[in-house]
Design an enzyme around this catalytic site. Structure first.
Site, PDB file in Angstrom:
ATOM      1  N   LYS A 151       0.842  -1.198   0.000  1.00  0.00           N
ATOM      2  CA  LYS A 151       0.000   0.000   0.000  1.00  0.00           C
ATOM      3  C   LYS A 151       0.873   1.242   0.000  1.00  0.00           C
ATOM      4  O   LYS A 151       1.907   1.283   0.679  1.00  0.00           O
ATOM      5  CB  LYS A 151      -0.881   0.002   1.249  1.00  0.00           C
ATOM      6  CG  LYS A 151      -1.780   1.218   1.414  1.00  0.00           C
ATOM      7  CD  LYS A 151      -1.836   1.692   2.863  1.00  0.00           C
ATOM      8  CE  LYS A 151      -0.605   2.452   3.265  1.00  0.00           C
ATOM      9  NZ  LYS A 151      -0.636   3.027   4.616  1.00  0.00           N
ATOM     10  N   ASP A 204      -4.081  -0.071   9.289  1.00  0.00           N
ATOM     11  CA  ASP A 204      -4.004  -0.350   7.851  1.00  0.00           C
ATOM     12  C   ASP A 204      -4.653  -1.673   7.455  1.00  0.00           C
ATOM     13  O   ASP A 204      -4.921  -1.900   6.268  1.00  0.00           O
ATOM     14  CB  ASP A 204      -2.542  -0.379   7.386  1.00  0.00           C
ATOM     15  CG  ASP A 204      -1.961   1.007   7.168  1.00  0.00           C
ATOM     16  OD1 ASP A 204      -2.751   1.937   6.885  1.00  0.00           O
ATOM     17  OD2 ASP A 204      -0.738   1.164   7.287  1.00  0.00           O
TER      18      ASP A 204
END
Length: 324
Positions: free
Chosen positions: A11, A150
Site C-alpha cells: 500500500k 491499515d
C-alpha cells in the site's frame, strides 16, 4: 480442509493530511485525525495457509500456529503481525484446526508499505475460508482493526479515502493501469511513531482543536481536488495533487530520502512523493515505458548499492485468493 495461496499487495499513500489530534467528545485519544487516500500496488507478498501436518501437531503448539518465512529478518513468533492475526482468529473461533503459514516476503520490511498489515489481512481472509467461517468483508475488517489501522484497508484494497485514525474507509474509483516506481534504501527505516510525534511537536499549534474545526479543516483541505482527479482517472492531475504532511519532518531529518525524492522529480514523472512516514519514495508514470525511463534515470543518478527500486502498477483489489 482446503489449503490456500493468498496474494497480499503493498500500500502507498497518495494523500496524507494531519488535521489535528484524534478527538472523542473533544478529548484527545492519543492518535491523530487524518485524511488519507490509500492505494494498493502490485508489489505483493505471497502466503500459503494449510492445516497443520501430523508432525507439526506433535509439537503441541498453543495456539496451534506454525509460521515460516523466507526472509531472515522476519520474526516467527507473536511479535509478527501475521502470527497475531492467526492468534486473534483462534481466540475468536476456538477449536478450529491448527494452521501452518508460509510467508514469501517480497514487500520490503520497514518501508512504510503496510507489508505487515497486508500479510495480517491475508491471514484473516485465508482462515475465514479454510475454517469455513462465512465472515463478511466488513466483519473481517472489524477484526483487522484490532491488529492495526491499515489492516481493514488491506483486506479490500484498491483505492480508498481514509479519515479519522485512518480506519474509516470510503471506496474510490479504481486507478488500475497507472504505473509506479518505488524506491527504498534497504539499510534505512523511519519510525512511524517518531514521525507523528515529531510532527506534533513542531506543528501542534496549527492543529484544529475541536471536532467542528477539524471537520471544517477537512472540507477545506486539498483532498477534494485529488478525489475529483481520481474520479476522472486523470493521472497528470493526480500526480500534481500528491500531498504528505509527514514530508515536513522526515525529509529534513533524512537527507538520503530527500535526495531520492529529488532524483525522482528530476525524471519528470506525473508526480513523486514519500509514502506515509517513509522511507519509501514513489513516482507515478502513465506507461510502462515511462516507468522504465524513471527507473533508469534514478538508478543512473544514485550510485548507492543500498538503493532498491521496483516497477509496479496501481491495482484495484486487496487480498487475492488462489486454492492450492
Amino acid at each position: 480442509m482446503r489449503a490456500y495461496t493468498l496474494i497480499a499487495p503493498a500500500k502507498i499513500n497518495l494523500f496524507l493530511q494531519i488535521i489535528g489530534d484524534h478527538l472523542q467528545q473533544d478529548q484527545p485519544t492519543g492518535y491523530h485525525n487524518l485524511v488519507m487516500v490509500l492505494q494498493s500496488v502490485s508489489l505483493s507478498d505471497e502466503l500459503q495457509l494449510r492445516p497443520l501436518s501430523g508432525e507439526a501437531r506433535s509439537l503441541r503448539l498453543d495456539p496451534p500456529i506454525l509460521l515460516h518465512c523466507d526472509h531472515p529478518q522476519v520474526p516467527l513468533d507473536q511479535t509478527n503481525l501475521v502470527y497475531r492475526a492467526a492468534a486473534l482468529m483462534w481466540q475468536k473461533f476456538p477449536g478450529q484446526a491448527g494452521v501452518e503459514i508460509t510467508l514469501h516476503k517480497r514487500i520490503p520490511i520497514g518501508a512504510g508499505l503496510a507489508g505487515g498489515s497486508t500479510d495480517a489481512a491475508a491471514v484473516l481472509v485465508g482462515l475465514n475460508l479454510m475454517w469455513e467461517l462465512g465472515l463478511t468483508q466488513l466483519e473481517l475488517q472489524e477484526l483487522g482493526s484490532q491488529l492495526g489501522a491499515d489492516v481493514p484497508f488491506c483486506i479490500r484494497g484498491g483505492t480508498s479515502l481514509a479519515v479519522g485514525r485512518g480506519d474509516q474507509l470510503s471506496p474510490l474509483p479504481d486507478l488500475e493501469g497507472i504505473y509506479v516506481v518505488l524506491g527504498k534504501y534497504h539499510d534505512l527505516s523511519v519510525s512511524t511513531p517518531w514521525a507523528y510525534q515529531t510532527y506534533r511537536q513542531q506543528f501542534q499549534a496549527s492543529y484544529a482543536q475541536t471536532l467542528e474545526e477539524q471537520e471544517q479543516r477537512r472540507q477545506q483541505g486539498g483532498s477534494g481536488a485529488l478525489l475529483k482527479a481520481i474520479a476522472h482517472r486523470d493521472g497528470g492531475q493526480i500526480g500534481q495533487l500528491l500531498h504528505n504532511d509527514l514530508e515536513k519532518v522526515v525529509l529534513p531529518a533524512y537527507p538520503r530520502v530527500e535526495y531520492l525524492r529529488q532524483q525522482f522529480a528530476n525524471q519528470s514523472p506525473l508526480g513523486t512523493m514519500m509514502s506515509g512516514s517513509g522511507p519509501t519514495v514513489f513516482a507515478l508514470a502513465d506507461s510502462a515505458a515511462a516507468a522504465e525511463e524513471i527507473y533508469a534515470g534514478v538508478r543512473g543518478a544514485i550510485a548507492d548499492p543500498y538503493l532498491d527500486l521496483w516497477i509496479c502498477q496501481l491495482c484495484n483489489q486487496g487480498i487475492q485468493v488462489q486454492p492450492l
